[in-house]
Design a protein around this motif. Structure first.
Motif, mmCIF file in Angstrom:
data_model
loop_
_atom_site.group_PDB
_atom_site.id
_atom_site.type_symbol
_atom_site.label_atom_id
_atom_site.label_comp_id
_atom_site.label_asym_id
_atom_site.label_seq_id
_atom_site.Cartn_x
_atom_site.Cartn_y
_atom_site.Cartn_z
ATOM 1 N N ILE A 118 8.088 5.613 6.009
ATOM 2 C CA ILE A 118 8.721 6.918 5.818
ATOM 3 C C ILE A 118 7.697 8.041 5.759
ATOM 4 N N PHE A 119 6.573 7.829 5.088
ATOM 5 C CA PHE A 119 5.645 8.905 4.768
ATOM 6 C C PHE A 119 4.317 8.821 5.502
ATOM 7 N N THR A 120 4.334 8.524 6.780
ATOM 8 C CA THR A 120 3.119 8.601 7.584
ATOM 9 C C THR A 120 3.303 9.700 8.616
ATOM 10 N N LEU A 121 2.211 10.196 9.148
ATOM 11 C CA LEU A 121 2.289 11.237 10.164
ATOM 12 C C LEU A 121 3.048 10.745 11.388
ATOM 13 N N GLU A 122 2.863 9.486 11.731
ATOM 14 C CA GLU A 122 3.556 8.915 12.887
ATOM 15 C C GLU A 122 5.072 8.927 12.692
ATOM 16 N N SER A 123 5.532 8.552 11.509
ATOM 17 C CA SER A 123 6.976 8.525 11.275
ATOM 18 C C SER A 123 7.554 9.934 11.173
ATOM 19 N N VAL A 124 6.791 10.858 10.638
ATOM 20 C CA VAL A 124 7.259 12.244 10.533
ATOM 21 C C VAL A 124 7.371 12.888 11.914
ATOM 22 N N LEU A 125 6.459 12.551 12.819
ATOM 23 C CA LEU A 125 6.466 13.150 14.150
ATOM 24 C C LEU A 125 7.430 12.467 15.116
ATOM 25 N N SER A 126 8.082 11.397 14.683
ATOM 26 C CA SER A 126 9.098 10.771 15.527
ATOM 27 C C SER A 126 10.366 11.627 15.486
ATOM 28 N N SER B 126 9.970 -3.305 -9.083
ATOM 29 C CA SER B 126 10.564 -4.614 -9.343
ATOM 30 C C SER B 126 10.802 -5.386 -8.052
ATOM 31 N N GLN B 127 10.907 -6.693 -8.193
ATOM 32 C CA GLN B 127 11.175 -7.557 -7.046
ATOM 33 C C GLN B 127 12.522 -7.227 -6.418
ATOM 34 N N ALA B 128 13.504 -6.872 -7.237
ATOM 35 C CA ALA B 128 14.823 -6.513 -6.708
ATOM 36 C C ALA B 128 14.721 -5.281 -5.812
ATOM 37 N N THR B 129 13.916 -4.308 -6.209
ATOM 38 C CA THR B 129 13.727 -3.108 -5.387
ATOM 39 C C THR B 129 12.999 -3.452 -4.097
ATOM 40 N N ILE B 130 12.005 -4.322 -4.170
ATOM 41 C CA ILE B 130 11.282 -4.746 -2.966
ATOM 42 C C ILE B 130 12.241 -5.436 -1.995
ATOM 43 N N ALA C 58 7.153 -3.265 1.128
ATOM 44 C CA ALA C 58 6.738 -2.802 -0.191
ATOM 45 C C ALA C 58 5.578 -1.825 -0.039
ATOM 46 N N PRO C 59 5.585 -0.741 -0.800
ATOM 47 C CA PRO C 59 4.509 0.245 -0.677
ATOM 48 C C PRO C 59 3.140 -0.350 -0.965
ATOM 49 N N LYS C 60 2.165 0.022 -0.130
ATOM 50 C CA LYS C 60 0.788 -0.400 -0.362
ATOM 51 C C LYS C 60 0.048 0.644 -1.184
ATOM 52 N N GLY C 61 0.619 1.805 -1.301
ATOM 53 C CA GLY C 61 0.043 2.901 -2.070
ATOM 54 C C GLY C 61 1.121 3.510 -2.940
ATOM 55 N N LEU C 62 1.283 4.821 -2.832
ATOM 56 C CA LEU C 62 2.284 5.496 -3.643
ATOM 57 C C LEU C 62 3.659 5.553 -2.996
ATOM 58 N N GLN C 63 3.726 5.464 -1.668
ATOM 59 C CA GLN C 63 5.017 5.547 -0.994
ATOM 60 C C GLN C 63 5.028 4.650 0.239
ATOM 61 N N PRO C 64 6.227 4.294 0.716
ATOM 62 C CA PRO C 64 6.316 3.421 1.887
ATOM 63 C C PRO C 64 5.768 4.095 3.146
ATOM 64 N N GLU C 65 4.989 3.352 3.901
ATOM 65 C CA GLU C 65 4.390 3.902 5.117
ATOM 66 C C GLU C 65 5.422 4.140 6.209
#
Length: 185
Positions: free
Chosen positions: A114-122, A91-95, A105-112
């Motif tokens: 939070i769920f990218t290798l770069e963010s995980v390795l920070s 929903s727009q409210a969630t965005i 807003a997620p471009k796929g299944l989850q927000p980048e």
């Protein structure tokens, strides 16, 4: 045929399937819970020599490991063959709420963010995963099961400890959503 499968299914389909699985598990005297798989895996690898928690007959729980493997295979089949690659519809409210936290807003299944290798390795991403993993592991052990075990299996068996655990899960989720997430992001 595959075009029909790649469209989102109505929410009640999963409810019906979960109910059927629970009826079958109750019929065969089994209980459902995903966190017990980690205990079974550790016991199968010999952790029972070092900790009494893992010293049990893990072979009696191999059916639960099959459920774990099936979930992984099912997730792969769904993402590779039954998905149209479209972003998750939220929903727009969630965005707007996500934007306030600095998450696009997620471009796929989850927000980048939070769920990218770069963010995980920070450092921040690693600490969030470490603390979150510890809290989930400790919480599921302390509660005697995970959210799926208590909410699906425990509540269907009318167990009071499961009701208390599920209420606690919801309270924890609300606290995390409204108080902790704004501090983290």
């Amino acid at each position: 045929m595959l075009e029909f499968l790649s469209q989102p299914w109505p929410w009640y389909v999963s409810g019906i399937v979960i109910a059927l699985v629970m009826v079958l598990l109750l019929f065969f005297g089994k209980s459902f819970g995903f966190s017990s798989n980690l205990r079974v895996i550790c016991a199968a690898c010999g952790a029972g020599k070092y900790a009494s928690l893992f010293d049990f007959d893990w072979r009696a729980q191999t059916w639960n490991l099959l459920f774990l493997v099936g979930a992984i295979i099912g997730g792969f089949i769904s993402s590779e063959f039954l998905s149209d690659g479209e972003a998750v519809r939220i929903s727009q409210a969630t965005i707007q709420d996500l934007r306030q936290l600095g998450i696009a807003a997620p471009k796929g299944l989850q927000p980048e963010e939070i769920f990218t290798l770069e963010s995980v390795l920070s450092v921040r991403g690693f600490l969030i995963l470490l603390l979150g993993g510890f809290m989930i592991g400790f919480g599921s052990r302390y509660a005697g099961g995970c959210t799926s075990g208590h909410a699906i299996s425990g509540l269907s068996n009318l167990q009071l400890p499961s009701l208390i655990a599920v209420v606690g899960f919801f309270i924890g989720g609300l606290i995390t959503t409204w108080l902790l997430l704004p501090l983290i992001f």
